[in-house]
Design a protein around this motif. Structure first.
Motif, PDB file in Angstrom:
ATOM      1  N   TRP A 179       3.907   4.019  -3.485  1.00 28.14           N
ATOM      2  CA  TRP A 179       2.692   3.259  -3.197  1.00 28.14           C
ATOM      3  C   TRP A 179       1.730   4.114  -2.393  1.00 28.14           C
ATOM      4  O   TRP A 179       2.101   4.680  -1.361  1.00 28.14           O
ATOM      5  N   LEU A 180       0.505   4.194  -2.872  1.00 24.88           N
ATOM      6  CA  LEU A 180      -0.569   4.916  -2.184  1.00 24.88           C
ATOM      7  C   LEU A 180      -1.646   3.917  -1.781  1.00 24.88           C
ATOM      8  O   LEU A 180      -1.969   3.003  -2.545  1.00 24.88           O
ATOM      9  N   THR A 181      -2.225   4.103  -0.597  1.00 21.06           N
ATOM     10  CA  THR A 181      -3.322   3.238  -0.164  1.00 21.06           C
ATOM     11  C   THR A 181      -4.423   4.106   0.434  1.00 21.06           C
ATOM     12  O   THR A 181      -4.137   5.041   1.199  1.00 21.06           O
ATOM     13  N   PRO A 182      -5.682   3.863   0.064  1.00 16.97           N
ATOM     14  CA  PRO A 182      -6.772   4.731   0.531  1.00 16.97           C
ATOM     15  C   PRO A 182      -6.914   4.742   2.046  1.00 16.97           C
ATOM     16  O   PRO A 182      -6.655   3.743   2.728  1.00 16.97           O
ATOM     17  N   GLN A 183      -7.342   5.894   2.559  1.00 15.19           N
ATOM     18  CA  GLN A 183      -7.688   5.998   3.964  1.00 15.19           C
ATOM     19  C   GLN A 183      -8.959   6.830   4.092  1.00 15.19           C
ATOM     20  O   GLN A 183      -9.300   7.607   3.208  1.00 15.19           O
ATOM     21  N   GLY A 184      -9.673   6.640   5.224  1.00 20.83           N
ATOM     22  CA  GLY A 184     -10.900   7.379   5.474  1.00 20.83           C
ATOM     23  C   GLY A 184     -12.009   6.461   5.945  1.00 20.83           C
ATOM     24  O   GLY A 184     -11.812   5.246   6.107  1.00 20.83           O
ATOM     25  N   ASP A 185     -13.178   7.040   6.195  1.00 20.37           N
ATOM     26  CA  ASP A 185     -14.326   6.243   6.619  1.00 20.37           C
ATOM     27  C   ASP A 185     -14.649   5.194   5.563  1.00 20.37           C
ATOM     28  O   ASP A 185     -14.506   5.422   4.362  1.00 20.37           O
ATOM     29  N   GLY A 186     -15.092   4.046   6.043  1.00 20.00           N
ATOM     30  CA  GLY A 186     -15.451   2.962   5.149  1.00 20.00           C
ATOM     31  C   GLY A 186     -14.282   2.079   4.763  1.00 20.00           C
ATOM     32  O   GLY A 186     -14.456   1.118   4.012  1.00 20.00           O
ATOM     33  N   ILE A 187     -13.089   2.390   5.268  1.00 19.93           N
ATOM     34  CA  ILE A 187     -11.891   1.625   4.921  1.00 19.93           C
ATOM     35  C   ILE A 187     -11.325   0.991   6.185  1.00 19.93           C
ATOM     36  O   ILE A 187     -11.003   1.691   7.150  1.00 19.93           O
ATOM     37  N   LEU A 188     -11.210  -0.324   6.182  1.00 22.86           N
ATOM     38  CA  LEU A 188     -10.602  -1.026   7.298  1.00 22.86           C
ATOM     39  C   LEU A 188      -9.095  -0.772   7.289  1.00 22.86           C
ATOM     40  O   LEU A 188      -8.445  -0.899   6.246  1.00 22.86           O
ATOM     41  N   GLY A 190      -6.340  -2.335   7.582  1.00 18.46           N
ATOM     42  CA  GLY A 190      -5.872  -3.709   7.575  1.00 18.46           C
ATOM     43  C   GLY A 190      -4.468  -3.844   8.144  1.00 18.46           C
ATOM     44  O   GLY A 190      -3.640  -2.933   8.034  1.00 18.46           O
ATOM     45  N   ASN A 191      -4.184  -4.992   8.721  1.00 20.61           N
ATOM     46  CA  ASN A 191      -2.893  -5.189   9.368  1.00 20.61           C
ATOM     47  C   ASN A 191      -1.737  -5.228   8.379  1.00 20.61           C
ATOM     48  O   ASN A 191      -0.645  -4.721   8.676  1.00 20.61           O
ATOM     49  N   ILE A 192      -1.924  -5.826   7.206  1.00 20.00           N
ATOM     50  CA  ILE A 192      -0.848  -5.841   6.210  1.00 20.00           C
ATOM     51  C   ILE A 192      -0.647  -4.433   5.655  1.00 20.00           C
ATOM     52  O   ILE A 192       0.488  -3.968   5.483  1.00 20.00           O
ATOM     53  N   ARG A 193      -1.741  -3.754   5.393  1.00 19.38           N
ATOM     54  CA  ARG A 193      -1.667  -2.351   4.958  1.00 19.38           C
ATOM     55  C   ARG A 193      -0.898  -1.522   5.981  1.00 19.38           C
ATOM     56  O   ARG A 193       0.032  -0.775   5.635  1.00 19.38           O
ATOM     57  N   ASN A 194      -1.283  -1.636   7.259  1.00 19.93           N
ATOM     58  CA  ASN A 194      -0.614  -0.857   8.304  1.00 19.93           C
ATOM     59  C   ASN A 194       0.858  -1.229   8.436  1.00 19.93           C
ATOM     60  O   ASN A 194       1.705  -0.372   8.724  1.00 19.93           O
ATOM     61  N   TYR A 195       1.161  -2.518   8.242  1.00 26.75           N
ATOM     62  CA  TYR A 195       2.553  -2.954   8.321  1.00 26.75           C
ATOM     63  C   TYR A 195       3.402  -2.219   7.282  1.00 26.75           C
ATOM     64  O   TYR A 195       4.475  -1.688   7.596  1.00 26.75           O
ATOM     65  N   GLN A 199       6.417   0.488   7.792  1.00 26.90           N
ATOM     66  CA  GLN A 199       7.726   0.234   7.192  1.00 26.90           C
ATOM     67  C   GLN A 199       8.185   1.381   6.289  1.00 26.90           C
ATOM     68  O   GLN A 199       9.297   1.368   5.778  1.00 26.90           O
ATOM     69  N   GLY A 200       7.297   2.343   6.084  1.00 29.80           N
ATOM     70  CA  GLY A 200       7.620   3.476   5.227  1.00 29.80           C
ATOM     71  C   GLY A 200       7.526   3.165   3.748  1.00 29.80           C
ATOM     72  O   GLY A 200       8.051   3.915   2.913  1.00 29.80           O
ATOM     73  N   LEU A 201       6.814   2.077   3.404  1.00 29.45           N
ATOM     74  CA  LEU A 201       6.724   1.656   2.016  1.00 29.45           C
ATOM     75  C   LEU A 201       5.424   2.082   1.346  1.00 29.45           C
ATOM     76  O   LEU A 201       5.287   1.946   0.130  1.00 29.45           O
ATOM     77  N   ALA A 246       8.020  -6.289  -6.416  1.00 29.49           N
ATOM     78  CA  ALA A 246       9.071  -7.172  -5.896  1.00 29.49           C
ATOM     79  C   ALA A 246       9.599  -6.669  -4.553  1.00 29.49           C
ATOM     80  O   ALA A 246       9.908  -7.471  -3.666  1.00 29.49           O
ATOM     81  N   ASP A 247       9.682  -5.353  -4.388  1.00 29.88           N
ATOM     82  CA  ASP A 247      10.146  -4.790  -3.108  1.00 29.88           C
ATOM     83  C   ASP A 247       9.204  -5.180  -1.970  1.00 29.88           C
ATOM     84  O   ASP A 247       9.648  -5.559  -0.884  1.00 29.88           O
ATOM     85  N   LEU A 248       7.908  -5.081  -2.218  1.00 28.52           N
ATOM     86  CA  LEU A 248       6.933  -5.468  -1.193  1.00 28.52           C
ATOM     87  C   LEU A 248       7.026  -6.962  -0.897  1.00 28.52           C
ATOM     88  O   LEU A 248       6.983  -7.387   0.268  1.00 28.52           O
ATOM     89  N   GLN A 249       7.128  -7.766  -1.938  1.00 27.40           N
ATOM     90  CA  GLN A 249       7.192  -9.213  -1.767  1.00 27.40           C
ATOM     91  C   GLN A 249       8.423  -9.625  -0.974  1.00 27.40           C
ATOM     92  O   GLN A 249       8.352 -10.462  -0.069  1.00 27.40           O
ATOM     93  N   GLN A 250       9.561  -9.033  -1.293  1.00 28.89           N
ATOM     94  CA  GLN A 250      10.794  -9.370  -0.592  1.00 28.89           C
ATOM     95  C   GLN A 250      10.710  -8.994   0.878  1.00 28.89           C
ATOM     96  O   GLN A 250      11.190  -9.725   1.754  1.00 28.89           O
ATOM     97  N   ASN A 251      10.100  -7.868   1.158  1.00 28.15           N
ATOM     98  CA  ASN A 251       9.948  -7.438   2.546  1.00 28.15           C
ATOM     99  C   ASN A 251       9.090  -8.427   3.327  1.00 28.15           C
ATOM    100  O   ASN A 251       9.442  -8.831   4.441  1.00 28.15           O
ATOM    101  N   LEU A 252       7.971  -8.850   2.739  1.00 27.65           N
ATOM    102  CA  LEU A 252       7.075  -9.788   3.425  1.00 27.65           C
ATOM    103  C   LEU A 252       7.706 -11.163   3.591  1.00 27.65           C
ATOM    104  O   LEU A 252       7.588 -11.791   4.649  1.00 27.65           O
ATOM    105  N   GLN A 253       8.359 -11.642   2.554  1.00 24.62           N
ATOM    106  CA  GLN A 253       8.905 -12.996   2.587  1.00 24.62           C
ATOM    107  C   GLN A 253       9.954 -13.179   3.663  1.00 24.62           C
ATOM    108  O   GLN A 253      10.219 -14.305   4.093  1.00 24.62           O
ATOM    109  N   ALA A 254      10.534 -12.083   4.123  1.00 27.89           N
ATOM    110  CA  ALA A 254      11.556 -12.165   5.169  1.00 27.89           C
ATOM    111  C   ALA A 254      10.944 -12.305   6.567  1.00 27.89           C
ATOM    112  O   ALA A 254      11.679 -12.509   7.539  1.00 27.89           O
TER     113      ALA A 254
END
Length: 260
Positions: A179-188, A190-195, A199-201, A246-254
């Protein structure tokens, strides 16, 4: 269209309205629990400090309990927006006032959303987004006027062929086994993103639009819906039942305070 106007003559005006001296947090309250409350609090403090103003820790528990009390009136699953402004003051940038907190609540209605994204160009210069500043969202409203979206499409915001985010959510792409998520200026940040990063995910990095050609799955992330599966980007279908989702969903649902 409503053509009515509400005209008022005032001596004092809220500085959040006068000068966008305002930041906010949006989150769910589920069965009396707020996921990542401390992170929301810290970001609100950080945003307020950007104006040279202080939100002291001694207020944290009182504000949290007010949010919980307001949410309880709406039911067991409630969306809360906590807005902090510089308060009401007379005309002038150098005026000072007592900060004000506004708490808005809305029952969260669970509904299956079909999300199809379309790449659009952000027309303004990119600025750092260390917090959720009201002014940033005002710019987003102005940016919307530059976009022509196909029916049923939501924006995937880009700048010079680099991916930024959804309209009010971070994006993550499953690409070549991670999983890749953008970073840099103009990008918040986010708390879920940071979580998920902590978690190393997920891996934060600059993401060019060329990554989309190899993307298997994508999700939008924010503290209102937590995780939303994307069906397509630029008419390219994505896998919506991918094991990585599903891996992300299972992690959050816990986690307490989360409901998908």
């Amino acid at each position: 269209m409503n053509d009515a106007l509400d005209i008022q003559i005032v001596q004092h005006l809220n500085r959040g309205l006068s000068y966008a001296e305002s930041c906010f947090e949006t989150f769910r309250v589920i069965d009396g629990a707020i996921f990542l409350w401390d992170k929301h609090w810290q970001r609100l403090q950080h945003g307020f400090a950007s104006f040279g103003l202080c939100l002291a820790d001694k207020h944290q528990e009182n504000i949290k309990q007010n949010c919980l009390h307001a949410a309880k009136k709406e039911g067991s699953d409630c969306l809360v927006r906590l807005t902090l402004t510089g308060g009401e003051a007379a005309w002038g940038l150098m005026q000072q006032a007592t900060p004000q907190i506004f708490i808005q609540t809305l029952p969260f209605l669970t509904q299956q959303q079909t999300i199809h994204l379309q790449s659009v160009e952000y027309p303004f210069a990119l600025l750092p987004k260390p917090a959720k500043f009201t002014a940033d969202y005002a710019l987003m409203l102005r940016a919307k006027q530059h976009w022509t979206l196909q029916d049923g499409k939501s924006p995937l915001i880009c700048k010079n062929n680099v991916l930024l985010s959804g309209l009010v959510a971070n994006i993550a792409l499953f690409n070549q086994g991670k999983w890749l998520t953008p970073q840099g200026d103009g990008i918040l940040a986010g708390n879920i993103r940071n979580y998920f990063i902590q978690q190393g995910l997920m891996t934060p990095q600059s993401c060019s639009a060329q990554l989309l050609a190899q993307t298997e799955a994508a999700v939008l992330l924010n503290s209102g819906s937590f995780l939303q599966v994307v069906q397509s980007i630029d008419n390219q279908p994505l896998q919506t039942q991918h094991p990585a989702i599903a891996d992300l969903q299972q992690n959050l649902q816990a986690q307490q305070g989360v409901r998908l």
